[in-house]
Design a protein around this motif. Structure first.
Motif, PDB file in Angstrom:
ATOM      1  N   ALA A 248       2.445   1.705  -3.441  1.00 61.47           N
ATOM      2  CA  ALA A 248       1.522   2.284  -4.418  1.00 61.47           C
ATOM      3  C   ALA A 248       1.296   3.773  -4.149  1.00 61.47           C
TER       4      ALA A 248
ATOM      5  N   GLY B  31      -1.591  -2.339  -5.822  1.00 61.49           N
ATOM      6  CA  GLY B  31      -2.924  -2.734  -5.368  1.00 61.49           C
ATOM      7  C   GLY B  31      -3.271  -4.152  -5.756  1.00 61.49           C
TER       8      GLY B  31
ATOM      9  N   GLY C  79       0.817  -1.209   0.000  1.00 66.49           N
ATOM     10  CA  GLY C  79       0.000   0.000   0.000  1.00 66.49           C
ATOM     11  C   GLY C  79       0.852   1.261   0.000  1.00 66.49           C
TER      12      GLY C  79
END
Length: 477
Positions: free
Chosen positions: A99, A188, A96
């Motif tokens: 990203a 993701g 996460g």
């Protein structure tokens, strides 16, 4: 003591999960992506230099180094977080952050925002790498553990090749923003696959995270690298640069004093009483010090001096990958026959010699000659790697195996950050023009030669120190 890959975790209720092919592929895909982004940005330096961000040479260095500095500084505490609160959760959190860092970088309107996004990606990578190794260790039965870790290690090398090719393709057919945007859905997607394909492993509530120790160690590294990068711009005797070096030394001393007194330190300095551990850690850092100095300049030399397209510049790094992939097996066999000192000493000497050979190239050097020099350097790194890695792990007690793996990775990333910083600093001090101008290419390659020669000399001096460390231990034995 931190053990982010300790195989003695408590058993989980019910049948113990095992490492399936799907899980192995997913974990390796996470490693591949995290490692690829270390190399990909190097191929985009010419495009970034000509972009509307108008970065200075120092800001270009920070764009590359922000990732590896944050990665190296947070690696060991991130491994402890995974041990304490769950490795699967740490891996998903890392993806996460990775990203999010890609999105910040893609949206950057100033060099500072781009650098911040790269640092955020590095924090994600620091959570990803130890979590993937720990999960592999916990899920693999003893008879398959070595094979699983060998696959994990090979994936790191493939990540470098993938990053060079991907960065080259993005530089030729897309934009630097497109490369960072690609990280967002990729991170993701991998997080969703990890949620389904990777089982949870036992956590360790007693694992020491030690935020104060982590902050002191990270601050020391950041201050030293800041001083190296900013030296040419502000002057090596300036208050700013001297203050940075002084702060780095003070923070390192504070960390050492704190760790010696702490009940559960992030890293106990007493482990470095072992000459072989000191030598092994320095040797690992030396190999990556040379490799990443090369990775930083390789795309610039091939595009500015040789006229390669970005995609061709990415493919032209294949000789480096070949040496790193082929030579470790030979190095391991040689170490079994002669002991580690020969492959380590010869390998690190080849790294330094390869850098010195590369320092002689200019715009008229045939690519085949350049490729041979690349192969010499990478073969040396591959020859020494198995013995250096094994040294760091073997010199620690069995219950500190996780610390050994953390030291290995941290030494690689610190060496990489310093290699880029030292090379870029020497280059910036010798060349102040625009390498895209054909009239200035000769001046650029001359400055590049001095910088590579400097890195090569440092690597050879470090190689001699490492080899002496092994001789001292042999004499003591």
């Amino acid at each position: 003591m931190l053990r982010h890959a300790d195989i003695q975790d408590r058993a989980v209720p019910g049948p113990a999960p095992t490492l399936t092919r799907a899980t192995l592929l997913v974990l390796c895909a996470c490693v591949l992506v995290a490692q690829a982004m270390v190399a990909a940005v190097n191929l985009l330096i010419p495009q970034l230099a000509a972009s509307t961000l108008h970065p200075t040479p120092g800001q270009l260095l920070w764009t590359v180094d922000a990732y590896v500095i944050v990665f190296a500084a947070l690696l060991i505490p991130a491994g402890a977080l995974g041990d304490r609160y769950g490795r699967k959760g740490a891996l998903m959190s890392g993806l996460g952050l990775f990203a999010a860092g890609g999105a910040v970088s893609a949206l950057a309107s100033t060099p500072a925002v781009l650098i911040a996004g790269r640092g955020l990606c590095g924090a994600g990578a620091a959570l990803i790498m130890p979590a993937t190794m720990s999960v592999l260790v916990h899920l693999s039965p003893p008879e398959r553990r070595a094979q699983a870790l060998a696959t994990w290690t090979l994936t790191i090398g493939l990540g470098g090749l993938t990053g060079n090719i991907g960065g080259g393709l993005a530089g030729q057919y897309l934009t630097w923003r497109a490369l960072f945007w690609a990280v967002v859905p990729l991170g993701g997607l991998l997080a969703l696959i990890v949620a389904r394909a990777v089982p949870r492993t036992p956590s360790r509530p007693d694992a020491s995270v030690d935020p104060l120790g982590a902050a002191l160690l990270a601050g020391a590294l950041l201050a030293v690298v800041y001083g190296i990068i900013e030296g040419p711009g502000f002057g090596w005797g300036s208050v700013r640069v001297l203050s940075a070096f002084g702060a780095g030394a003070a923070l390192l001393a504070a960390f050492t004093l704190y760790a010696l007194r702490a009940a559960a330190p992030l890293l106990d300095p007493r482990i470095f009483r072992s000459p072989k551990l000191r030598a092994g850690t320095l040797g690992i850092g030396t190999g990556f010090f040379g490799l990443f100095a090369l990775f930083y300049v390789n795309p610039q030399y091939l595009q500015y001096a040789k006229g390669f397209s970005p995609a061709m510049a990415g493919l032209a790094i294949i000789p480096v990958t070949t040496g790193l992939a082929v030579m470790p097996k030979l190095g391991a066999r040689l170490a079994q026959r002669t002991g580690p000192r020969l492959p380590i000493g010869a390998g690190l000497a080849m790294v330094g010699a390869g850098l010195l050979l590369l320092s002689t190239v200019d715009k008229d050097t045939p690519y085949l000659v350049y490729a041979v020099y690349l192969l010499v350097m990478s073969a040396g790194a591959g020859l020494s790697a198995p013995s250096l890695t094994l040294t760091v792990v073997a010199e620690l007690p069995a219950h500190q195996a996780g610390l050994g793996s953390g030291l290995n990775t941290a030494a690689r990333e610190i060496g990489a950050a310093l290699g880029v910083a030292v090379f870029g600093t020497v280059l910036a001090s010798r060349f102040h023009g625009d390498p895209r101008d054909p009239a200035q290419v000769t001046a650029f390659t001359d400055a590049m030669g001095v910088a590579l020669g400097t890195v090569g000399v440092v690597a050879l001096l470090a190689a001699a120190t490492v080899t002496m460390g092994y001789r001292e231990r042999a004499a003591a034995s």
